[in-house]
Design an enzyme around this catalytic site. Sequence first.
Site, mmCIF file in Angstrom:
data_model
loop_
_atom_site.group_PDB
_atom_site.id
_atom_site.type_symbol
_atom_site.label_atom_id
_atom_site.label_comp_id
_atom_site.label_asym_id
_atom_site.label_seq_id
_atom_site.Cartn_x
_atom_site.Cartn_y
_atom_site.Cartn_z
ATOM 1 N N GLY A 159 20.506 -25.340 12.265
ATOM 2 C CA GLY A 159 21.156 -26.548 11.758
ATOM 3 C C GLY A 159 22.433 -26.826 12.522
ATOM 4 O O GLY A 159 22.590 -26.440 13.680
ATOM 5 N N ILE A 161 25.550 -25.618 12.311
ATOM 6 C CA ILE A 161 26.334 -24.479 12.775
ATOM 7 C C ILE A 161 25.540 -23.634 13.767
ATOM 8 O O ILE A 161 26.059 -23.223 14.807
ATOM 9 C CB ILE A 161 26.814 -23.639 11.584
ATOM 10 C CG1 ILE A 161 27.784 -24.456 10.726
ATOM 11 C CG2 ILE A 161 27.493 -22.354 12.058
ATOM 12 C CD1 ILE A 161 28.173 -23.798 9.415
ATOM 13 N N THR A 239 27.256 -15.106 9.070
ATOM 14 C CA THR A 239 28.347 -15.987 8.650
ATOM 15 C C THR A 239 27.797 -17.122 7.792
ATOM 16 O O THR A 239 28.430 -18.166 7.662
ATOM 17 C CB THR A 239 29.075 -16.572 9.876
ATOM 18 O OG1 THR A 239 28.134 -17.233 10.731
ATOM 19 C CG2 THR A 239 29.806 -15.489 10.656
ATOM 20 N N ARG A 241 25.335 -17.032 4.271
ATOM 21 C CA ARG A 241 25.505 -16.663 2.873
ATOM 22 C C ARG A 241 25.065 -15.218 2.724
ATOM 23 O O ARG A 241 24.021 -14.808 3.263
ATOM 24 C CB ARG A 241 24.677 -17.563 1.942
ATOM 25 C CG ARG A 241 25.290 -18.926 1.674
ATOM 26 C CD ARG A 241 26.571 -18.809 0.870
ATOM 27 N NE ARG A 241 27.153 -20.086 0.496
ATOM 28 C CZ ARG A 241 28.049 -20.746 1.225
ATOM 29 N NH1 ARG A 241 28.434 -20.252 2.382
ATOM 30 N NH2 ARG A 241 28.549 -21.888 0.803
ATOM 31 N N GLU A 270 30.755 -11.402 -3.895
ATOM 32 C CA GLU A 270 32.095 -11.678 -3.399
ATOM 33 C C GLU A 270 33.062 -11.896 -4.557
ATOM 34 O O GLU A 270 32.692 -12.526 -5.554
ATOM 35 C CB GLU A 270 32.074 -12.922 -2.498
ATOM 36 C CG GLU A 270 31.246 -12.719 -1.231
ATOM 37 C CD GLU A 270 31.234 -13.930 -0.304
ATOM 38 O OE1 GLU A 270 31.856 -14.954 -0.646
ATOM 39 O OE2 GLU A 270 30.616 -13.846 0.761
ATOM 40 N N HIS A 289 34.821 -13.831 4.149
ATOM 41 C CA HIS A 289 34.327 -15.200 3.994
ATOM 42 C C HIS A 289 35.373 -16.197 4.492
ATOM 43 O O HIS A 289 35.750 -17.141 3.806
ATOM 44 C CB HIS A 289 33.964 -15.490 2.532
ATOM 45 C CG HIS A 289 32.982 -16.625 2.390
ATOM 46 N ND1 HIS A 289 32.008 -16.653 1.427
ATOM 47 C CD2 HIS A 289 32.830 -17.786 3.092
ATOM 48 C CE1 HIS A 289 31.302 -17.777 1.524
ATOM 49 N NE2 HIS A 289 31.785 -18.475 2.536
ATOM 50 N N ALA A 290 35.822 -15.965 5.715
ATOM 51 C CA ALA A 290 36.912 -16.752 6.292
ATOM 52 C C ALA A 290 36.486 -17.508 7.541
ATOM 53 O O ALA A 290 37.329 -18.134 8.193
ATOM 54 C CB ALA A 290 38.081 -15.827 6.631
ATOM 55 N N ALA A 291 35.201 -17.487 7.877
ATOM 56 C CA ALA A 291 34.750 -18.112 9.121
ATOM 57 C C ALA A 291 35.040 -19.608 9.151
ATOM 58 O O ALA A 291 35.229 -20.188 10.220
ATOM 59 C CB ALA A 291 33.260 -17.861 9.328
#
Length: 336
Positions: A159, A161, A239, A241, A270, A289-291
């Site tokens: 997709g 990303i 990166t 889910r 998380e 979870h900071a990408a």
Amino acid sequence: MTDRIQQVYVIQGRGPRDYSDLETVLAQLRARVTVLPFITTEEEVIARARDADALVVTYSPVGRKILSALADLKVVVRTGVGYDVIDIPAATELGVVAVNIPDLWVREVANHTMGLLLAWNRKLITLDRNVHAGSWGAGIPGAWTGSLYGETVGIVGLGNIGSAFARRLAAFETSIIAHDPYVADAHFKALGVERVSLEALAQRSDYVSVHTLLNAETRHLIDAAFFRRMKPTALLINTARGPVVDERALTQALAEKRLAGAALDVWEWEPVAADNPLLGMDNVIASPHAAYYSSSAVARVPRRCAEEVARALTGPRPLNVINPEVYAPGAARRAR
């Protein structure tokens, strides 16, 4: 739209965000904005937002119970790309428009993924720790360091990303393969990416990067069978889910040296638990979870969400509708 003041509830994520831009945009409508702290249960969402016409959520669940109980609810906006917190079939059945913001941090996540791959390939974290510890002459750590150029990178999910990541990889002279049954051959060809089965991707890749949405089809898509097919020198990057990867199977595969390492920005649960065995492995690179993060991308979130809420409440179709079936002729979309 009726003369009733529209009620818009924003439920914060785990960290607070400034939603003043959202309030500025919606001040032009007959709308009252209420910003709530992070809520973890459906019962509390119902109790605190019972009269909502619109919900803006990050991590709080919006399941069938909420969608049924909030009788005036017309639209739910998810502040990012993934929308697994929303029960999409229930929203469609009940006539609630579901919206995401899929393009805000495509580049950030692609860059973070590239950073994880390079950190692993160039052994940056281990080398940094060695030098800080005074170990200059320790040499290059690990049994194997790939060249990257000429190696094969497999992308699960091509997709927005996944495609942005593929474009970045091309500069590193890698061979790129991907699995995505929902993307046309023409898109693969335009990116110079070879279409393969999931099984072939596992077998051929020196690096596997996960970029698929989370849904019933993709939960634990990367499982024990996938790890059994991977090269023992390969790296898994996620990166997307957390639950797309079976963490228990990943932990076992790493322990049994059936793959060399993992680089994870997302986790099955998380925040990740301190006793998660993956955190005790020196062949796992971890980020929280900071990408998605850049200051400019995050600053645009409130306004983009507000614009989508405004469209849904005043008539125009939002730009990024997840469940377009609600706009089909005769569909039971809740009245504006």
